[in-house]
Each structure stands twice: as structure tokens, then as C-alpha cells.
Design an enzyme around this catalytic site. Sequence first.
Site, PDB file in Angstrom:
ATOM      1  N   LYS A   1       8.090   7.733   5.575  1.00 15.94           N
ATOM      2  CA  LYS A   1       7.106   9.136   4.796  1.00 15.94           C
ATOM      3  C   LYS A   1       6.651   9.829   5.805  1.00 15.94           C
ATOM      4  O   LYS A   1       6.651  11.257   5.816  1.00 15.94           O
ATOM      5  CB  LYS A   1       6.216   8.306   4.241  1.00 15.94           C
ATOM      6  CG  LYS A   1       5.076   9.095   3.528  1.00 15.94           C
ATOM      7  CD  LYS A   1       3.809   8.606   2.922  1.00 15.94           C
ATOM      8  CE  LYS A   1       2.767   9.409   2.584  1.00 15.94           C
ATOM      9  NZ  LYS A   1       3.040  10.040   1.128  1.00 15.94           N
TER      10      LYS A   1
ATOM     11  N   ASN B   1       8.862   1.691 -11.417  1.00 14.88           N
ATOM     12  CA  ASN B   1       8.101   2.792 -11.258  1.00 14.88           C
ATOM     13  C   ASN B   1       8.831   3.836 -10.118  1.00 14.88           C
ATOM     14  O   ASN B   1       7.957   4.539  -9.475  1.00 14.88           O
ATOM     15  CB  ASN B   1       6.813   2.413 -10.952  1.00 14.88           C
ATOM     16  CG  ASN B   1       5.913   1.975 -12.023  1.00 14.88           C
ATOM     17  OD1 ASN B   1       6.059   2.341 -13.105  1.00 14.88           O
ATOM     18  ND2 ASN B   1       5.175   0.781 -11.997  1.00 14.88           N
TER      19      ASN B   1
ATOM     20  N   GLU C   1     -14.954  11.984 -14.134  1.00 16.23           N
ATOM     21  CA  GLU C   1     -14.279  11.074 -13.385  1.00 16.23           C
ATOM     22  C   GLU C   1     -14.027  11.237 -11.796  1.00 16.23           C
ATOM     23  O   GLU C   1     -13.180  10.798 -11.136  1.00 16.23           O
ATOM     24  CB  GLU C   1     -12.579  10.784 -13.911  1.00 16.23           C
ATOM     25  CG  GLU C   1     -12.573  10.367 -15.297  1.00 16.23           C
ATOM     26  CD  GLU C   1     -11.011  10.101 -15.900  1.00 16.23           C
ATOM     27  OE1 GLU C   1     -10.311   9.962 -14.943  1.00 16.23           O
ATOM     28  OE2 GLU C   1     -10.837  10.406 -17.134  1.00 16.23           O
TER      29      GLU C   1
ATOM     30  N   ARG D   1       6.522  10.049  -1.815  1.00  9.13           N
ATOM     31  CA  ARG D   1       5.237   9.682  -2.308  1.00  9.13           C
ATOM     32  C   ARG D   1       5.225   7.928  -2.568  1.00  9.13           C
ATOM     33  O   ARG D   1       6.333   7.529  -3.106  1.00  9.13           O
ATOM     34  CB  ARG D   1       5.061  10.219  -3.732  1.00  9.13           C
ATOM     35  CG  ARG D   1       3.911  10.046  -4.257  1.00  9.13           C
ATOM     36  CD  ARG D   1       3.251  10.605  -5.664  1.00  9.13           C
ATOM     37  NE  ARG D   1       2.381   9.788  -6.067  1.00  9.13           N
ATOM     38  CZ  ARG D   1       1.188   9.920  -6.210  1.00  9.13           C
ATOM     39  NH1 ARG D   1       0.582  10.462  -5.057  1.00  9.13           N
ATOM     40  NH2 ARG D   1       0.193   9.027  -6.642  1.00  9.13           N
TER      41      ARG D   1
ATOM     42  N   TRP E   1       1.243  -0.954 -14.374  1.00 11.34           N
ATOM     43  CA  TRP E   1       1.303  -0.124 -12.889  1.00 11.34           C
ATOM     44  C   TRP E   1       0.518  -1.323 -11.900  1.00 11.34           C
ATOM     45  O   TRP E   1       0.348  -0.804 -10.869  1.00 11.34           O
ATOM     46  CB  TRP E   1       0.228   1.154 -12.973  1.00 11.34           C
ATOM     47  CG  TRP E   1       1.016   2.286 -13.785  1.00 11.34           C
ATOM     48  CD1 TRP E   1       2.343   2.389 -14.094  1.00 11.34           C
ATOM     49  CD2 TRP E   1       0.547   3.610 -14.085  1.00 11.34           C
ATOM     50  NE1 TRP E   1       2.530   3.579 -14.786  1.00 11.34           N
ATOM     51  CE2 TRP E   1       1.453   4.242 -14.942  1.00 11.34           C
ATOM     52  CE3 TRP E   1      -0.762   4.045 -14.323  1.00 11.34           C
ATOM     53  CZ2 TRP E   1       1.483   5.540 -15.286  1.00 11.34           C
ATOM     54  CZ3 TRP E   1      -0.937   5.463 -14.385  1.00 11.34           C
ATOM     55  CH2 TRP E   1       0.124   6.089 -15.144  1.00 11.34           C
TER      56      TRP E   1
ATOM     57  N   HIS F   1      -4.850   8.564 -25.078  1.00  9.45           N
ATOM     58  CA  HIS F   1      -4.200   9.424 -24.634  1.00  9.45           C
ATOM     59  C   HIS F   1      -2.886   8.986 -24.074  1.00  9.45           C
ATOM     60  O   HIS F   1      -2.654   7.907 -23.205  1.00  9.45           O
ATOM     61  CB  HIS F   1      -5.079  10.180 -23.578  1.00  9.45           C
ATOM     62  CG  HIS F   1      -4.206  11.252 -22.650  1.00  9.45           C
ATOM     63  ND1 HIS F   1      -3.693  12.117 -23.155  1.00  9.45           N
ATOM     64  CD2 HIS F   1      -3.660  11.111 -21.381  1.00  9.45           C
ATOM     65  CE1 HIS F   1      -2.900  12.894 -22.054  1.00  9.45           C
ATOM     66  NE2 HIS F   1      -2.990  12.051 -21.090  1.00  9.45           N
TER      67      HIS F   1
ATOM     68  N   GLU G   1       0.590  14.917 -24.724  1.00 10.77           N
ATOM     69  CA  GLU G   1       1.271  16.240 -23.916  1.00 10.77           C
ATOM     70  C   GLU G   1       2.035  16.738 -24.890  1.00 10.77           C
ATOM     71  O   GLU G   1       3.039  16.404 -25.594  1.00 10.77           O
ATOM     72  CB  GLU G   1       1.892  15.634 -22.887  1.00 10.77           C
ATOM     73  CG  GLU G   1       2.738  16.819 -21.917  1.00 10.77           C
ATOM     74  CD  GLU G   1       4.222  16.542 -21.964  1.00 10.77           C
ATOM     75  OE1 GLU G   1       4.624  15.779 -21.097  1.00 10.77           O
ATOM     76  OE2 GLU G   1       4.628  17.688 -22.797  1.00 10.77           O
TER      77      GLU G   1
ATOM     78  N   HIS H   1       0.206  20.941 -15.188  1.00 12.49           N
ATOM     79  CA  HIS H   1       1.062  20.627 -13.927  1.00 12.49           C
ATOM     80  C   HIS H   1       1.099  21.851 -13.098  1.00 12.49           C
ATOM     81  O   HIS H   1       1.712  21.770 -11.912  1.00 12.49           O
ATOM     82  CB  HIS H   1       2.289  20.110 -14.330  1.00 12.49           C
ATOM     83  CG  HIS H   1       2.179  18.817 -15.073  1.00 12.49           C
ATOM     84  ND1 HIS H   1       2.267  18.752 -16.223  1.00 12.49           N
ATOM     85  CD2 HIS H   1       2.146  17.626 -14.427  1.00 12.49           C
ATOM     86  CE1 HIS H   1       2.182  17.304 -16.770  1.00 12.49           C
ATOM     87  NE2 HIS H   1       2.176  16.761 -15.496  1.00 12.49           N
TER      88      HIS H   1
HETATM   89  N1  GLN Z   1      -8.323  10.055 -18.259  1.00 15.34           N
HETATM   90  C1  GLN Z   1      -7.251  10.224 -17.298  1.00 15.34           C
HETATM   91  C2  GLN Z   1      -7.458  11.657 -16.408  1.00 15.34           C
HETATM   92  O1  GLN Z   1      -7.896  12.499 -17.213  1.00 15.34           O
HETATM   93  C3  GLN Z   1      -5.984  10.329 -18.018  1.00 15.34           C
HETATM   94  C4  GLN Z   1      -4.729  10.566 -16.912  1.00 15.34           C
HETATM   95  C5  GLN Z   1      -3.416  10.178 -17.542  1.00 15.34           C
HETATM   96  O2  GLN Z   1      -3.098  10.125 -18.639  1.00 15.34           O
HETATM   97  N2  GLN Z   1      -2.557   9.728 -16.774  1.00 15.34           N
HETATM   98  O3  GLN Z   1      -7.197  11.809 -15.453  1.00 15.34           O
HETATM   99 ZN    ZN Z   2      -2.007  12.109 -19.371  1.00 16.45          ZN
END
Ligand code: GLN
Ligand code: ZN
EC number: 2.1.1.14
Length: 766
Positions: A21, A119, A490, A521, A567, A647, A671, A700
Site C-alpha cells: 500500500k 468485502n 457522529e 485501501r 463487516w 438507512h 440512496e 460522493h
Molecule cells: N449514520 C452513518 C453516517 O451517516 C451511516 C453511514 C452508512 O450508511 N454507511 O455516516
Molecule cells: Zn449510507
Amino acid sequence: MSKVKSSNIGYPRIGEKREWKKALEQFWGGKLEKEAFLSQIEEIRLSHLKKQKEQGIDLIPVGDFSLYDHVLDTAVMFGLVPNRFNYSGGAVSLETYFNMARGNKEAVASEMTKWFNTNYHYIVPELEGAVPNLVENRPLQFYKEAKAKLNIEGKPVILGPITFVKLSKGYQDNEFKEIVSKFVPLYGRILKELQEEGVQWVQVDEPILGTTLSTEEIALFKSVYQSLHDAAPQVKILLQTYFESIDHYEEVISLPAAGIGLDFVHDNGENLEAVKKFGFPQDKVLAAGIIDGRNVWRANLPNKLSILEEITEIVSAERLIVQPSSSLLHVPVTVKSEEALHSVLKDALSFADEKLNEIAILTKGLNDGKETVQAALTASKEAVQALNESSFRNNAEVQEAIQNLREYKADRNAPFAVRQPLQAEAFQLPLLPTTTIGSFPQTKEVRQQRLKWRKGELTDRQYEKYIEEETKEWVTIQEEIGLDVYVHGEFERTDMVEFFGEKLAGFQFTKFGWVQSYGSRCVKPPLIYGDVSFKEPMTVKETVYAQSLTNKPVKGMLTGPVTILNWSFVRDDMKRMDVANQIALALRKEVEALEENNIRMIQVDEPAIREGLPLKREKWDAYLNAAVYAFKLSTASVKNDTQIHTHMCYSNFEDIINAIKALDADVISIETSRSHGELIDAFEKNTYDKEIGLGVYDIHSPRVPKLEELTRNIDRALQVLDPKQFWINPDCGLKTRGKEETIAALRVMVEAAEKTREQLLVNKEQ
Ligand code: GLN
Ligand code: ZN
């Protein structure tokens, strides 16, 4: 006397300390000249081969090494470079190769997607209008290199034609066969040149054989592999499958190949059952993937040896190969440097290097007799037992709770139709409420402060204070922008799984346990090594603090059980979904703690549900049911007027829509901005009766969206969704974005919501 051989399918590229890397990133950053870069890389590549040789592996893979991704390597080997990269034929330059992977000023990178259910992400080849051509014989180059430099008789590895085309895009389903047929002569040439060089075994990977295939596709395998055999009859093709059992077992084992590689770890026992039931052809070699190539636990070698002994009753020793279940690309390099881990845990771990040793031991045990490896067998068994019997894995309370779940349905108190009016009453939100997904920009400063705190340069209190200030600033910003539902931002989290893993019992973190995710990565998945349980509230302090600053609702923000599971490296002594339920029960306590502290909207993110789908369609339902159950277990105990959000970061959920409905979340955000049309189609076909936020802009990119784009996105969605169920939010969390652009984009979003509300009123009055 011929003997059982040991083999490897693929070795991690990244190096013990991620040297690979570092070299790549220095080269990309212009800090390393091409010559120096290539020589560093060569050194790394050869050192990996040497290591495998020292471990006593008979068949060492060559050509599995990559500067970015093996699917991209295959594409450039066939001169498949999209037009936008100005390629004019011949061997593809290093520059073009990296441009395809990473994009440049003039051209966007090729798309990247997940490699089966791992992954790891590969670069999706673009076949539209392509005329494949063999511009270099990569496997041959690497074979020659290993022979010349290390005197290793390598086993070239190639991604097989059928899987390669299947993973590519830019053609219609009905063109599939025809496209494959364009590649067959090119593969034939590769093999022929290998044959001329005196190559013995070639590993041709066809992991697509672990998915559900039609009879036509199996027929295609027959004709393709017949052609490959005819092109180079002396080369022994080892047709390699992994990650699942193969269906059509009898057809697959009769394909014209000298050997078949089967996964005996991630096959749910089905491959072994098939071998016992249908036997195995006398003229073929069986490469038995017996050591787990995708997980980090040390094998109980006596058990593995007895499975191999069972196999030798069907396949004679000289036709047996012992190997990992898949490439070791998916596990870290070595346990050696993990000094900080508890010795019981460390002893029960096995990364790539240790796995090769396990393979060598098993092979020796078969060839020279069990006695010759008795000490190693016993040691492995004892190490596994010690962890199983340790207090880490014997939390009676957790296990009892899991037992009790059999009776428990994990449903909310009342159906959504009852909950919705109560929630509407409680929150008094406007039509089309606006919110965000959770994270706000993790600026350099945020990361620096955390680093200082981790190094002890900041006290806990100082760091907490900093997080509070940051939260406060963003509460004010949300107020100014005019959002309806807030988040705390967060700022205290690095990674959405790591954050919870560090706070729950049952998780551990390695120091060097990196695996490649895409390109350079790497990620360091947590180890779920013990019973998972709740220790103390994990998110209450920050959420309650944010809520204390405003009258608008602040959403509590958790990562869901299935995402945490998918994960992480998960213990393999119990069912994965029981582990998910353990996590769910711990999260449930967090949800309850938030609720007790007056946090009445709680979002449980599940971005990884979809990627955990089994390769075989017929196994989807069982997985989805269990995933839904774990989610509900973590969320269902709340009051009717507490609102559960979830989400997901993808929109292609048409095929899992029933599971999404079954989550019974009051509000889901997904999304959509990159695939609006498709999603709207999905809603025309499926009715969704709960509240839903369709991401109205793509997070993004730093680009600030235009008002008209957003109102258009919203209008389109409102053609199929009732405004009463519709929320407005960005596609995903904003942590990777800058502050200014985030504020600007959210302002546009709120304006678009207001415009649409006005319009709805006008329409109503008319
Ligand atoms: N709550 C997380 C954030 O907003 C959700 C991230 C995700 O869905 N990968 O970062
Ligand atoms: Zn997300």
C-alpha cells in the site's frame, strides 16, 4: 510413491506492514519514481513466493499478485480499455492501468463492485464494443519470473472466461454466450504458451460455479472447457471454485479439466456430501479447500485431518491436493506481530502465514502418518478448546437470552398504522420533513484531535469538550439551514462498526490485521471472538447533549446488528445469525437507554444487509429472515410513538423489498440520486406503506446540487409516493465531505423541500 500435495490459491498482496500500500501511494503521490516503485513491488512479490516455499507449499500460485485488482489485470491482459482512456493498443501502460482504476482529470474511473460475498471490490470490466485481444500473457510472465528468480515451479492463476464475462458489463444477457466465445481462443493461446514453457498446473478460477446456474450455463462450461483442453492438452487445468458449494455437482466434476477445486468450508457441508454421494472421477485430482481462506480462526487440525481421511477413501492420495478454501487475500498476513492480544485469543488465530502452515501440517499428516505431526495436531486442538472454554465464550446470561429467543417474535407493540398517527402527534413535523443520515464532515481537525486523545496528549475531558463544541456548532448550523430533524454529527466515531465494537464485550481489535478492500485501501475488521454483550451506554451522552441544545428532535444513531456482523471477522463456533442476535440484544439495550433518556427517534443503520446475501438464490430467504429478525430484535421494544429509522446505501433493493418491508422500521432512508429512474420503477411495482426518505443528492461528490435538480428528483418520487410518507434527505452520511459544500448543499435541499411544499398546497387548492 506419489503423495498428497499442498497448495495455495492466492496470497495477500499488501505485505506484513502494508508495504505494498505504501509503495503504491508513494508512487501515485509522485514521491517514488517508476523504476524504484517497480523494484520495490518486485521485492514484495518475490518475498511472498519465498515465504510460501519456506512453508513447504508444493503448488505456489503465481500471477495472483496484483498492483490493484486481479479482475482489472485480466481486462488489461485482453486490451480491454474503455475509449475514454485513449488507448491505442499493445500492452497497457502502468499509467493507463491506474487511470482505469482511479480515474484522472479527463476520464472517470471504471466502476467498482463487490467480489462475490466478500468485502473485496473489483473493477468492473467494460465490454461494450470491445474487441478482446491478448496483448500480454501475464500468467506466463509471472511463471517465468518465479522460475528464474527463485527456482519456483509456480502454478499460474487465471480468472476463467465464464466468470470474467459474467462479472463484466456492457452487453445484453442474450449476448453472453457469444461474448464468452470471443475470449475462448485467447485463453487457449495463454494456455498453449504456458504449455510450451513446460507449465504443469494452471489454476483457472470460476467462482461463478458457486452461484445458481442454469443448465445452459453448465452446457457452456462444457464446451468452453473442452476448447481450452484441446488448445493445450498437456497443461493440467485445475478448475477452481470457492465461497459456496457447487450445484450441478455431477456435471461440474465431469468437465474436461484435470482437477477440480472445491470449498469444504463455506459450502454448508454440501460439497463433502456430494463427494460422498456421487463419488469423484478416477482420472481427476481433487483440490480440497479445507482451511478457511476467509476467516481468521485457527483450525482444529484433528477434525480437518479426519475429513481429509474420509475423502481419501474416495480419492486416492496421489490425486488429492490440500489447500485453503479460497485465496488468502481475504485474511490478514500474520498473527506474529499481534503482541497486545490476550494469549488465549492470539493462540486461536490463524492468518495467511499460519494457514499455510496448517496446510503443510495436514499434508504431512496424510503423507507420513498422523504420528509425525501429533504435537501440532494436539496444539491446534488445545488452542481452539481453550478459547471455546474461556470465559469470553461462556457468558451464561447471553447464551440463555439467545436460547429464549425461540419463543420470541420481536414484533413492535402495534402495527405501523397505529404507530404512525401517534408519532405524527408526538413530533408535529411538516409535510416532507428534512433530515440528514447521521455524520457531518470529519474534518482534519476532528481526526487530529482524536489522534491526540488516543496518544494521551488530550485528557478524556478535553476531548469530550472538543466533541461537544463540534456538536454544538453543527446543531446551530442545522438550525440556520432549517432542517426539521437533527443529528448530533457522529464526531466521536471513526468507523461505524469499530465505534460499537470498542464499546461492546466480545470484540477485539488487531494491530496489523489489515485486509485489502479495494485498490490500496485496506480495512481492519474487528474480531468478534466472544459472547457479545452490552457494557454501558454507548451513544447516550452525545445524543442527549445534542438534544439539550434544541427543541427539534435529534435522532439517536446506531449501527445495526447485521452490518456489524458482515463487516467483522466472526467466531465460527456458532451460527453467524446467533452472533447477530447477540449483537442485536446488546443494541436493544442501547435503544432502550436512548428512549429512557427521551430520545424518541432512533436510527439503526443497516448498509450491509444486501451484501451479506448468499451466492445462491435459494439461500436468500433464510438469510433475509434471520437478518430481519436481528434488526427487529434490536428495535422492537420501543414505545409506539418512538420512531425507528433505518438507512441503507443502495437502491437496487427490488429483489429484497419484502425483507425491507419486514424490518417494520417507521422510516427508511435510502440512496437514490444516482439511480432515480430505476427506483421509481420499483415503487410503481411495489407498494411501500411506511415512511421513506429517498436520497435527493449524491454525497460522493463535492458538487453542490442545483435547486431544479432536487425539485425534479422530489417531484418524480411524489408521482409514486404519497407526500405524507415522504422524507427529504441526502443519499448517505456526510462525513467525507467538506464543511462549506455540506452547508451549501443542505441549504439547497431545504429550499427544494419548501418549494415542493408550497407547490403541493397550490395543487390542493386548485
Ligand atoms: N449514520 C452513518 C453516517 O451517516 C451511516 C453511514 C452508512 O450508511 N454507511 O455516516
Ligand atoms: Zn449510507
